[in-house]
Design a protein around this motif. Structure first.
Motif, short mmCIF file in Angstrom:
data_model
loop_
_atom_site.label_atom_id
_atom_site.label_comp_id
_atom_site.label_asym_id
_atom_site.label_seq_id
_atom_site.Cartn_x
_atom_site.Cartn_y
_atom_site.Cartn_z
N LYS A 134 -9.41 -46.53 21.67
CA LYS A 134 -8.30 -46.12 22.57
C LYS A 134 -9.00 -45.28 23.37
CE LYS A 134 -4.44 -45.66 19.18
NZ LYS A 134 -3.63 -44.58 18.41
N LEU A 184 -10.14 -47.60 25.96
CA LEU A 184 -8.91 -48.27 26.73
C LEU A 184 -8.11 -47.23 27.58
CD1 LEU A 184 -7.92 -50.12 23.74
CD2 LEU A 184 -8.41 -51.31 26.04
N GLY A 185 -8.48 -46.05 27.51
CA GLY A 185 -7.75 -45.01 28.23
C GLY A 185 -6.53 -44.50 27.78
N LEU A 186 -6.37 -44.94 26.16
CA LEU A 186 -5.02 -44.37 25.76
C LEU A 186 -5.06 -42.94 25.12
CD1 LEU A 186 -4.19 -47.56 23.86
CD2 LEU A 186 -3.17 -47.02 25.93
N VAL A 187 -6.50 -42.68 24.85
CA VAL A 187 -6.67 -41.29 24.38
C VAL A 187 -7.87 -40.60 25.18
CG1 VAL A 187 -8.14 -40.00 22.39
CG2 VAL A 187 -6.30 -41.81 21.87
N LEU A 188 -7.46 -39.53 25.31
CA LEU A 188 -8.36 -38.78 26.40
C LEU A 188 -9.44 -38.26 25.46
CD1 LEU A 188 -7.91 -37.52 29.21
CD2 LEU A 188 -7.45 -35.47 28.20
N PRO A 201 -7.65 -47.44 35.67
CA PRO A 201 -6.73 -48.63 35.33
C PRO A 201 -7.15 -49.88 36.04
CG PRO A 201 -5.62 -46.52 35.69
CD PRO A 201 -7.01 -46.19 36.15
N ALA A 202 -7.66 -49.65 37.23
CA ALA A 202 -7.83 -50.93 37.95
C ALA A 202 -9.04 -51.63 37.43
CB ALA A 202 -8.45 -50.55 39.21
N ARG A 232 -9.61 -52.06 34.58
CA ARG A 232 -9.16 -52.66 32.92
C ARG A 232 -8.62 -54.01 33.39
NH1 ARG A 232 -7.37 -47.35 31.39
NH2 ARG A 232 -5.24 -47.81 32.02
N ALA A 233 -8.89 -54.95 34.46
CA ALA A 233 -8.25 -56.01 34.62
C ALA A 233 -9.05 -56.97 33.88
CB ALA A 233 -8.24 -56.32 35.98
N PHE A 259 -6.49 -56.55 25.01
CA PHE A 259 -6.43 -55.61 23.80
C PHE A 259 -5.45 -56.15 23.11
CE2 PHE A 259 -4.79 -51.51 22.22
CZ PHE A 259 -5.70 -51.53 21.15
N TYR A 274 3.61 -59.12 30.71
CA TYR A 274 2.33 -58.70 30.59
C TYR A 274 1.39 -59.73 31.42
CZ TYR A 274 4.06 -56.43 26.44
OH TYR A 274 4.48 -55.53 25.76
N ARG A 334 2.22 -60.41 34.54
CA ARG A 334 2.44 -59.65 35.86
C ARG A 334 1.57 -58.45 35.86
NH1 ARG A 334 7.86 -59.06 39.13
NH2 ARG A 334 7.34 -58.43 41.07
N LEU A 335 1.77 -57.81 34.87
CA LEU A 335 1.16 -56.37 34.52
C LEU A 335 -0.55 -56.61 34.54
CD1 LEU A 335 2.96 -54.51 32.01
CD2 LEU A 335 3.19 -54.24 34.40
N ALA A 336 -0.98 -57.82 34.13
CA ALA A 336 -2.53 -58.08 34.07
C ALA A 336 -2.98 -58.79 35.40
CB ALA A 336 -2.90 -58.85 32.98
#
Lengths: 244, 318
Positions: free
Chosen positions: B58, B61-65, B81-82, B84-85, B89, B109, B111-113
């Motif tokens: 996490k 992946l930037g989900l946890v600081l 974020p950019a 992570r293209a 996961f 997803y 589109r988000l990817a």
């Protein structure tokens, strides 16, 4: 970025309008709209004005129930169910996620308000033979206010659970419409700094007058943009620091 | 002149301390964990529950600081974020908006990817077919079983054609056929040059596909290296024989350890330098040699041993 926002908003909208609560609220709203003319306050010579006022109140209440039920639960629900991982592990900033979610809630709110207002206008037309186009001005004001409340609810929901979100949003709504009661109506610095939602209060001109002018609309849009912008930024800052 | 390729994944000095409130006690979930995964490899991340595997993923992946540490994917900070293209996961036990259909979720997803609008539909259908959900594309996810959601999770992880894929318990909830499919999928990804970081409790799965593993225990890196190097017991060889109805010859009995017999097959271990003489004695006694291999600890035993240690000290096998 726009594509990501609309994608997230679209998912929120599609998910929400397929929930039973959406149809239950719209159904009861329509049933109540049909029942407005039978209220006991009618027959005192202001039937049309009273109808419009109750119709606005009905739209407001229905929209508030829907907006709060979605805005208060969406982010905590996505975090609890971990559906948020699939979104935020992709190249999506948390600000995008918060704003996209808000846009989705605003779209659901717009759909519901449009439905309510269309039904109320139709009932008014049949019952009073009057088109009541100004109900749409009221609908705009209600939608803008719901946008602010949704932004507030989403901002709080980034840090807290649905119960706290609902209570705090209703408190904010109450405070937002209590400026005159708290500070009086004479101009003052405190009054200008008060977090007021009165810009969206158009009941009198819409229900009992001839509608609202462009100055009022501009004031509403400014209040909407300012409030929603600040709240969404605060919300995303809070969410940024949160471990998921 | 080109320099060496950046590692696919680089975690350096990762640390995470949870402190729910300033007045409450803190808990260290991850302490000084470093992992380097070269491009094109399948790397296993192992450890008992609470070892810090998911927290490490996490943070990546930037989900946890993170409290400390740096996290890179293909040489770029993965918390941006950019960047992570290039990343796909699969979370452990993935869930999706239940009122959407599989196709709608895949297109969302995609589109988000960052998949282009022209290829979104084709890519979504292709991946649903790849994970065996082609007949369920228009079904709402509320009707999906646990295994179907897991398959959909794998499909969404691959939707952006990522160069690096992180799979957290990919075989969880799948039947044996599904588990085999996932294993083959990982090997296919590797063959196509994709890097896979696999966090799993399925030790057989890890053994089957991983080039190297990192083992976490109580938030720290306990071991890192090739599985063979970590599990092989230095100086010991495992021997399997059959055709000895009278039992092991006396000359062999004195040299063996960990003797087990089942269905006429004997399994035992001997010192490496005794293998030749043991084989000769077995041969003379009319026994049939089935296998001779370096003696290897099972991953289960390795884990048990890890958990019995007071505090992990990193064991590195190259």
């Amino acid at each position: 970025m726009i594509g990501r926002l609309t994608s997230i908003a679209g998912a929120v909208f599609m998910d929400a309008v397929r929930q039973r609560v959406f149809y239950v609220v719209v159904f009861f709203g329509a049933a109540l709209a049909l029942a407005i003319p039978s209220l006991p306050t009618y027959g005192v010579g202001v039937a049309v004005g009273s109808y419009r006022e109750v119709a606005l109140a009905l739209t407001f209440t229905g929209a508030l129930v829907l907006t709060l039920s979605i805005a208060a639960t969406r982010v905590p629900g996505e975090v609890d169910r971990r559906t948020v991982y699939n979104v935020l592990a992709k190249p999506v900033a948390r600000l995008d996620y918060i704003v996209g979610t808000w846009l989705g809630v605003a779209a659901v709110s717009a759909a519901a308000i449009t439905g309510f207002t269309a039904i109320e206008q139709l009932v008014g037309l049949i019952r009073y033979q009057e088109a009541m186009w100004q109900l749409w001005q009221g609908a705009l004001a209600i939608w803008l206010e719901m946008g602010v409340l949704a932004a507030f609810a989403i901002a709080v929901s980034t840090l807290s659970g649905p119960v706290v979100v609902v209570v705090s949003t209703l408190t904010m709504l109450f405070i937002g419409h209590s400026r005159d009661g708290v500070l009086g109506s004479s101009p003052s610095l405190a009054r200008s700094l008060y977090p007021s939602l009165d810009a969206f209060n158009v009941i009198n001109p819409v229900a009992h007058g001839s509608g609202i002018g462009s100055t009022v609309v501009v004031g509403m849009l400014l209040a909407f943009t300012g409030w929603a912008g600040v709240l969404l930024i605060l919300g995303s800052l809070g969410f940024q620091r949160r471990d998921l | 002149m080109n320099g060496p390729a950046a590692p696919a994944i680089l975690v350096s000095g990762a640390r995470k301390v949870y402190q729910p409130a300033p007045w409450s006690a803190s808990r260290t979930a991850v302490e000084d964990v470093s992992i380097e995964v070269p491009q094109g490899a399948i790397h296993g991340l192992l450890g008992p529950n609470g070892a810090g595997k998911t927290t490490t993923l996490k943070m990546l992946l930037g989900l946890v600081l993170p409290t400390a540490g740096s996290f890179e994917v293909l040489g770029k900070p993965s918390r941006v974020p950019a960047n992570r293209a290039a990343l796909g996961f699969l979370p452990e036990q993935p869930y999706f908006p239940s009122q959407l259909t599989a196709i709608q979720v895949m297109r969302l997803y995609a589109r988000l990817a960052g998949v282009s609008s022209e290829s979104r539909a084709a890519r979504s259908s292709e991946l649903l077919e790849r994970v065996g959900l082609e007949r369920h594309g228009h079904a709402r996810l509320a009707s999906f079983s646990r295994g179907m959601l897991q398959r959909l999770g794998i499909a969404q992880a691959l939707v952006g054609s990522p160069s690096v894929v992180i799979l957290d318990e990919p075989a969880s909830g799948l039947d044996p056929v599904g588990q085999r499919d996932v294993r083959n999928l990982m090997l296919d990804l590797k063959a196509a040059g994709t890097t896979v970081l696999l966090s799993s409790h399925q030790l057989s799965e890890v053994e089957a596909v991983c080039d190297r593993v990192s083992i976490l225990d109580r938030g720290r890196l306990a071991a890192e290296g090739r599985l063979d190097d970590l599990l092989n017991i230095a100086g010991r060889t495992s021997v399997r024989v059959s055709g000895l109805p009278e039992g092991l010859p006396a000359a062999v009995s004195g040299m063996t350890d960990d003797v087990a017999v089942s269905g006429g097959v004997w399994v035992f271990s001997v010192r490496d330098d005794q293998v030749r003489s043991v084989v000769d004695v077995i041969d003379d006694a009319g026994g049939r040699l089935l296998a001779v291999a370096p003696k290897r600890e099972s991953l289960e035993d390795y884990f048990t041993r890890l958990l019995e240690r007071p505090a992990p000290e990193a064991e590195v096998a190259r």
